[in-house]
Enzyme design. Structure first.
Site, mmCIF file in Angstrom:
data_model
loop_
_atom_site.group_PDB
_atom_site.id
_atom_site.type_symbol
_atom_site.label_atom_id
_atom_site.label_comp_id
_atom_site.label_asym_id
_atom_site.label_seq_id
_atom_site.Cartn_x
_atom_site.Cartn_y
_atom_site.Cartn_z
ATOM 1 N N SER A 140 15.720 -5.081 32.648
ATOM 2 C CA SER A 140 15.836 -6.405 32.025
ATOM 3 C C SER A 140 15.731 -7.435 33.143
ATOM 4 O O SER A 140 16.163 -7.166 34.277
ATOM 5 C CB SER A 140 17.196 -6.553 31.335
ATOM 6 O OG SER A 140 17.416 -7.900 30.966
ATOM 7 N N TYR A 153 26.193 -5.833 31.564
ATOM 8 C CA TYR A 153 24.824 -5.425 31.188
ATOM 9 C C TYR A 153 23.859 -5.667 32.363
ATOM 10 O O TYR A 153 23.050 -4.793 32.694
ATOM 11 C CB TYR A 153 24.410 -6.242 29.965
ATOM 12 C CG TYR A 153 22.983 -6.092 29.531
ATOM 13 C CD1 TYR A 153 22.594 -5.034 28.713
ATOM 14 C CD2 TYR A 153 22.013 -7.014 29.909
ATOM 15 C CE1 TYR A 153 21.278 -4.896 28.299
ATOM 16 C CE2 TYR A 153 20.698 -6.893 29.495
ATOM 17 C CZ TYR A 153 20.336 -5.827 28.680
ATOM 18 O OH TYR A 153 19.036 -5.698 28.279
HETATM 19 N N1 LIG Z 1 15.799 -7.807 23.254
HETATM 20 C C1 LIG Z 1 15.870 -8.345 24.456
HETATM 21 O O1 LIG Z 1 15.901 -9.576 24.608
HETATM 22 C C2 LIG Z 1 15.865 -7.472 25.687
HETATM 23 C C3 LIG Z 1 15.686 -8.101 26.943
HETATM 24 C C4 LIG Z 1 15.675 -7.318 28.080
HETATM 25 C C5 LIG Z 1 15.832 -5.938 27.972
HETATM 26 N N2 LIG Z 1 16.025 -5.366 26.762
HETATM 27 C C6 LIG Z 1 16.186 -3.909 26.721
HETATM 28 O O2 LIG Z 1 15.199 -3.327 25.881
HETATM 29 C C7 LIG Z 1 15.709 -2.146 25.278
HETATM 30 C C8 LIG Z 1 15.552 -2.225 23.769
HETATM 31 O O3 LIG Z 1 16.268 -3.360 23.291
HETATM 32 P P1 LIG Z 1 16.063 -3.948 21.832
HETATM 33 O O4 LIG Z 1 16.307 -5.402 21.919
HETATM 34 O O5 LIG Z 1 14.793 -3.450 21.233
HETATM 35 O O6 LIG Z 1 17.322 -3.272 21.082
HETATM 36 P P2 LIG Z 1 17.550 -2.789 19.581
HETATM 37 O O7 LIG Z 1 19.024 -2.718 19.359
HETATM 38 O O8 LIG Z 1 16.748 -3.611 18.626
HETATM 39 O O9 LIG Z 1 17.006 -1.305 19.633
HETATM 40 C C9 LIG Z 1 17.667 -0.350 20.427
HETATM 41 C C10 LIG Z 1 17.432 1.041 19.869
HETATM 42 O O10 LIG Z 1 18.201 1.934 20.693
HETATM 43 C C11 LIG Z 1 18.894 2.822 19.855
HETATM 44 N N3 LIG Z 1 20.117 3.298 20.524
HETATM 45 C C12 LIG Z 1 21.251 2.589 20.773
HETATM 46 N N4 LIG Z 1 22.177 3.391 21.335
HETATM 47 C C13 LIG Z 1 21.610 4.615 21.463
HETATM 48 C C14 LIG Z 1 22.068 5.866 21.955
HETATM 49 N N5 LIG Z 1 23.320 6.022 22.406
HETATM 50 N N6 LIG Z 1 21.225 6.922 21.946
HETATM 51 C C15 LIG Z 1 19.960 6.782 21.444
HETATM 52 N N7 LIG Z 1 19.473 5.635 20.943
HETATM 53 C C16 LIG Z 1 20.294 4.567 20.946
HETATM 54 C C17 LIG Z 1 19.227 2.024 18.602
HETATM 55 O O11 LIG Z 1 19.494 2.880 17.480
HETATM 56 C C18 LIG Z 1 17.944 1.206 18.430
HETATM 57 O O12 LIG Z 1 16.969 1.881 17.649
HETATM 58 C C19 LIG Z 1 17.167 -2.023 25.743
HETATM 59 O O13 LIG Z 1 17.245 -1.175 26.877
HETATM 60 C C20 LIG Z 1 17.507 -3.446 26.127
HETATM 61 O O14 LIG Z 1 18.550 -3.507 27.055
HETATM 62 C C21 LIG Z 1 16.047 -6.086 25.612
#
Ligand SMILES: NC(=O)c1ccc[n+]([C@@H]2O[C@H](COP(=O)([O-])OP(=O)(O)OC[C@H]3O[C@@H](n4cnc5c(N)ncnc54)[C@H](O)[C@@H]3O)[C@@H](O)[C@H]2O)c1
Length: 253
Positions: A140, A153
């Protein structure tokens, strides 16, 4: 382009789903490995139907070593050895650091940091034996430059960036690469939930995030997938230990 077998953790929704779609578009066979087995199954069906590609779903909890190992075994039994691993599963909650407690720290680190380590240990030894592998970890921009209300985080994602560089060094002569893709604020179910739960006006929080991005918009899952597909490609074999922000210019360092 060689078609490979890929696992995407957390691929059921959000950024993970965008990554699955990009990998399938490149001809790869993809296993969605997600805590939410039901959504993973429906996403796999939808992506396969829309693309004509091969997508399966397995339930995996990245915080549980037995669950990780049995899910990887199930994927390898159905599809063959895993050649591309994308560690995308993640979780966060917006909170000032001084209001957090140790239980919260453990949860964040267990999912976002140790989760990737568990899957890597289950998959990378086989990649090394076979002489080919692509590991792409989702970091991130918070892990590069910090982000208010996301201290723990940010630490977990900074840890992922540093860990990935060291892993890349250790496996460099074995045909295995490891790189990190860092999304900026990206419009996903997680972002909407966390901003709503933050106790602040969610629209104002999102507007503030958008203002900070030089391109003046949030990212989308389909912005992130192509960067992951590049690191996963055969052609990226001389690229390792790198950290790539995909965030509309938010982080340039
Ligand atoms: N959305 C943002 O703004 C953003 C920014 C930077 C980084 N990220 C990173 O991108 C990645 C995805 O984020 P997102 O926004 O799509 O999240 P999201 O919550 O929409 O999707 C996350 C997915 O991970 C799954 N998950 C959660 N815990 C789990 C576990 N213990 N085992 C297996 N699966 C699990 C959930 O069921 C879900 O399908 C993450 O690593 C997040 O930190 C997101």
């Amino acid at each position: 382009m060689t078609a490979r077998v890929a696992i995407v953790t957390g691929g059921a929704q959000g950024i993970g789903r965008g990554i699955v779609e990009s990998l399938v578009a490149q001809g790869h066979t993809v296993a969605i490995a997600d805590l939410n087995g039901e959504t993973a199954t429906s996403t796999a069906k939808e992506v396969a139907a829309a693309s004509g590609g091969n997508v399966i779903a397995v339930r995996m909890d990245v915080t549980d070593t037995d669950s990780v190992r049995s899910a990887v075994a199930e994927v390898e039994q159905q599809l063959g050895p895993v050649e591309v691993l994308v560690n995308n599963a993640g979780w966060d909650d917006f909170m000032p650091f001084v209001k957090t407690n140790e239980e919260f720290w453990d949860k964040i680190l267990d999912i976002n940091f140790k989760g990737a380590l568990r899957v890597i240990q289950a998959v990378v030894p086989g990649m090394m034996e076979r002489g080919f592998g692509r590991v792409v970890n989702i970091g991130s921009d918070a892990g590069r430059v910090g982000s208010s209300l996301e201290a723990v985080y940010s630490g977990s994602k900074g840890g992922i960036i540093a860990f990935t560089k060291t892993l890349a060094r250790e496996v460099a002569t074995k045909g295995v690469t490891a790189n990190t893709v860092c999304p900026g604020p990206t419009d996903t179910p997680a972002l909407r939930n966390f901003t709503q739960a933050s106790g602040q006006d969610a629209d104002k929080v999102i507007a503030g995030m958008t203002r900070a991005v030089p391109m003046k918009r949030l990212g989308t899952p389909s912005d992130i997938g192509p960067a992951v597909a590049f690191f996963a490609s055969d052609g990226a074999g001389f690229v390792t230990g790198q950290t790539l922000s995909v965030s509309g210019g938010l982080t340039m360092a």
